[in-house]
Design an enzyme around this catalytic site. Structure first.
Site, short mmCIF file in Angstrom:
data_model
loop_
_atom_site.label_atom_id
_atom_site.label_comp_id
_atom_site.label_asym_id
_atom_site.label_seq_id
_atom_site.Cartn_x
_atom_site.Cartn_y
_atom_site.Cartn_z
N HIS A 167 36.17 29.02 36.31
CA HIS A 167 35.26 29.89 37.05
C HIS A 167 34.08 30.37 36.12
CE1 HIS A 167 33.66 32.20 40.38
NE2 HIS A 167 33.83 33.44 39.46
N ASP A 199 34.29 29.94 44.66
CA ASP A 199 33.56 28.52 44.32
C ASP A 199 33.69 27.55 45.46
OD1 ASP A 199 32.84 29.59 41.78
OD2 ASP A 199 34.99 29.09 41.22
N1 LIG Z 1 36.74 35.72 40.55
C1 LIG Z 1 35.48 35.67 41.53
O1 LIG Z 1 35.25 34.85 42.14
C2 LIG Z 1 34.60 37.04 41.19
C3 LIG Z 1 34.90 37.99 40.19
N2 LIG Z 1 34.22 39.18 40.26
C4 LIG Z 1 34.68 40.10 39.29
O2 LIG Z 1 35.07 41.17 39.85
C5 LIG Z 1 35.12 42.29 39.26
C6 LIG Z 1 35.00 43.45 40.36
O3 LIG Z 1 33.63 43.46 40.83
P1 LIG Z 1 32.91 44.71 41.61
O4 LIG Z 1 33.93 44.99 42.65
O5 LIG Z 1 31.77 44.15 41.97
O6 LIG Z 1 32.88 45.86 40.50
P2 LIG Z 1 32.64 47.33 40.76
O7 LIG Z 1 32.34 48.07 39.71
O8 LIG Z 1 32.07 47.58 41.97
O9 LIG Z 1 34.40 47.98 41.35
C7 LIG Z 1 35.20 47.75 40.39
C8 LIG Z 1 36.32 48.78 40.70
O10 LIG Z 1 37.17 48.59 39.49
C9 LIG Z 1 37.79 50.02 39.32
N3 LIG Z 1 38.30 49.99 37.90
C10 LIG Z 1 37.77 50.08 36.77
N4 LIG Z 1 38.86 50.08 35.76
C11 LIG Z 1 39.95 50.27 36.51
C12 LIG Z 1 41.49 50.22 36.18
N5 LIG Z 1 41.86 50.33 34.88
N6 LIG Z 1 42.22 50.28 37.20
C13 LIG Z 1 41.96 50.30 38.45
N7 LIG Z 1 40.62 50.31 38.92
C14 LIG Z 1 39.68 50.30 37.95
C15 LIG Z 1 36.38 50.97 39.31
O11 LIG Z 1 36.62 52.20 39.41
C16 LIG Z 1 35.76 50.53 40.63
O12 LIG Z 1 36.01 50.96 41.74
C17 LIG Z 1 34.00 41.93 38.17
O13 LIG Z 1 34.84 41.74 36.83
C18 LIG Z 1 33.35 40.77 38.68
O14 LIG Z 1 32.96 40.10 37.63
C19 LIG Z 1 33.14 39.11 41.12
C20 LIG Z 1 32.54 38.35 42.02
C21 LIG Z 1 33.44 37.04 41.87
O1 LIG Z 2 28.77 35.90 38.86
C1 LIG Z 2 29.45 36.71 38.75
O2 LIG Z 2 29.58 37.58 37.91
C2 LIG Z 2 30.59 37.22 39.88
C3 LIG Z 2 31.32 35.95 40.10
O3 LIG Z 2 32.06 35.55 39.29
C4 LIG Z 2 30.75 34.97 41.08
O4 LIG Z 2 29.95 35.63 41.81
O5 LIG Z 2 31.21 33.82 41.20
#
Ligand SMILES: NC(=O)C1=CN([C@@H]2O[C@H](COP(=O)(O)OP(=O)(O)OC[C@H]3O[C@@H](n4cnc5c(N)ncnc54)[C@H](O)[C@@H]3O)[C@@H](O)[C@H]2O)C=CC1
Ligand SMILES: O=C([O-])CC(=O)C(=O)O
Length: 369
Positions: free
Chosen positions: A226, A199
């Protein structure tokens, strides 16, 4: 504080999320030999690589580029990659980069405990991302359980580590993590962080673009939580101070709040922000490592246990130190504009409900002894 040697390759004016010193060290680690005419000059760079970092969910969209960026850090000695999916290839690939850390892979639940032994910082991007039309809260049913299980393992294997929660909905997954750690008797609120750095990264980028400022100079504190309106950029506190019309404030605020949705829609079903998130999370990891290393001047925004408002968790600027959060920075919340004050009051009911949802989930689930 451990001294970090820089080299003649250092370019003092160059900065990045890693900061001047680290950037210089990084450049040196990329080019261990500098050619000066026909003579080969060995650089004197000796990285102070001593910290162990684990990424849980390392095979994913965020996990892979995040692991790459952490592999670039001269402060990291060991990089542990854990995922339920096969992470061997990611680790093999990364291990060929000639940067100081060794990379170890841990695939499958039976490897989770080993991936966490002796770790200083645990980063959790495990879980499912959004598709168009979904809110972050729509991820709760799947991601709440994932975060709970992973944090239980953190409590059992590296209870002293800094814990960085990326998995959404962060507004609820951080309170879940806190409850799990409490039940395990190892909760230290100073070491549990919801990663809201993206953010700030977005706010800095959008404001710099709008006002034609040098990107590296701009710093906008973002408070609250967030998700949607709980993301509150305090544009009146931008450094350097900028003059914005009411219309500009409104447009910038809405764009920062919807930054995630902007990416989700552009990716059209292929996930949410991964690259900018990896960049933001790497910045937060690097800041944590610098704090652990004794740097006394490390500030970041993060969603943490807080008494700045009546809400038990709240994102604000925090001072990081060896023991985690050394201080919350209340001054950002003083002297707000009428627009910001209204937005702050408006976000509280949603944030409160998300916190309570997380706490209720953790308390109705038995925590594995
Ligand atoms: N805090 C923030 O600002 C942001 C948060 N996110 C969040 O981050 C998370 C991940 O996003 P991506 O990497 O794009 O998803 P993705 O689906 O590409 O990767 C997630 C990974 O987690 C693994 N996974 C699932 N369950 C698991 C477990 N129990 N133990 C270990 N690994 C496990 C999967 O195998 C996969 O490799 C989502 O919940 C998304 O909403 C995304 C962007 C910004
Ligand atoms: O928007 C989403 O789902 C992933 C996230 O938290 C971000 O990009 O800020």
């Amino acid at each position: 504080m451990a001294s970090r040697q820089t080299t003649s390759l250092a370019c003092e004016s160059e900065t990045s999320f890693l900061g001047k010193e680290t950037t210089a060290a990084l450049r040196a680690s990329f080019a261990l030999k500098a050619h000066k005419g026909a003579q080969v000059v060995q650089t004197p760079f000796q990285p102070q690589a001593s910290y162990k970092v684990a990424v849980l969910g390392a095979a994913g969209g965020i996990g892979q580029p995040l692991a790459l960026l952490i592999k670039m850090s001269p402060l990291v000695s060991d990089l542990h990659l854990y995922d339920i999916a096969n992470v061997k290839g990611v680790a093999a690939d990364l291990s060929h980069c000639n940067t100081p850390s060794q990379v170890l892979d841990f695939t499958g639940a039976s490897e989770l405990a080993n991936s966490l032994k002796g770790v200083d910082v645990v980063v959790i991007p495990a879980g499912v991302p959004r598709k168009p039309g979904m809110t972050r809260d729509d991820l709760f049913n799947i991601n709440a359980g994932i975060v709970k299980n992973l944090v239980e393992a953190v409590a059992d294997n590296c209870p002293e580590a800094f814990i960085h929660i990326i998995s959404n909905p962060v507004n609820s997954t951080v309170p879940i993590a806190a409850e799990v750690l409490k039940k395990k008797g190892v909760y230290n609120p100073k070491k549990l962080f919801g990663v809201t750095t993206l953010d700030v990264v977005r706010a800095n980028t959008f404001v710099a673009q709008k006002k034609n400022l040098k990107l590296i100079d701009v710093d906008v504190p973002v408070v609250g939580g967030h998700a949607g309106i709980t993301i509150l950029p305090l544009l009146s506190k931008t450094k350097p101070s900028v003059s914005l019309t009411d219309e500009e404030v409104e447009k910038l605020t809405v764009r920062i709040q919807n930054g995630g949705t902007e990416v989700v829609e552009a990716k059209a079903g292929a996930g949410s922000a991964t690259l900018s998130m990896a960049y933001a999370a790497a910045r937060f990891v690097e800041s944590s490592l610098r704090a652990l290393d004794g740097d006394g001047d490390v500030y970041e925004c993060s969603y943490v246990e807080s008494d700045l408002t009546e809400l038990p968790f709240f994102a604000s600027r925090v001072k990081l130190g060896r023991k985690g959060v050394e201080a919350l920075i209340p001054s950002d919340l003083q002297g707000l504009t009428e627009y910001e004050l209204k937005a702050l009051e408006a976000l509280k009911p949603e944030l409160k409900a998300s916190i309570e949802k997380g706490i209720a989930f953790a308390n109705k689930q038995a925590v594995t002894a």
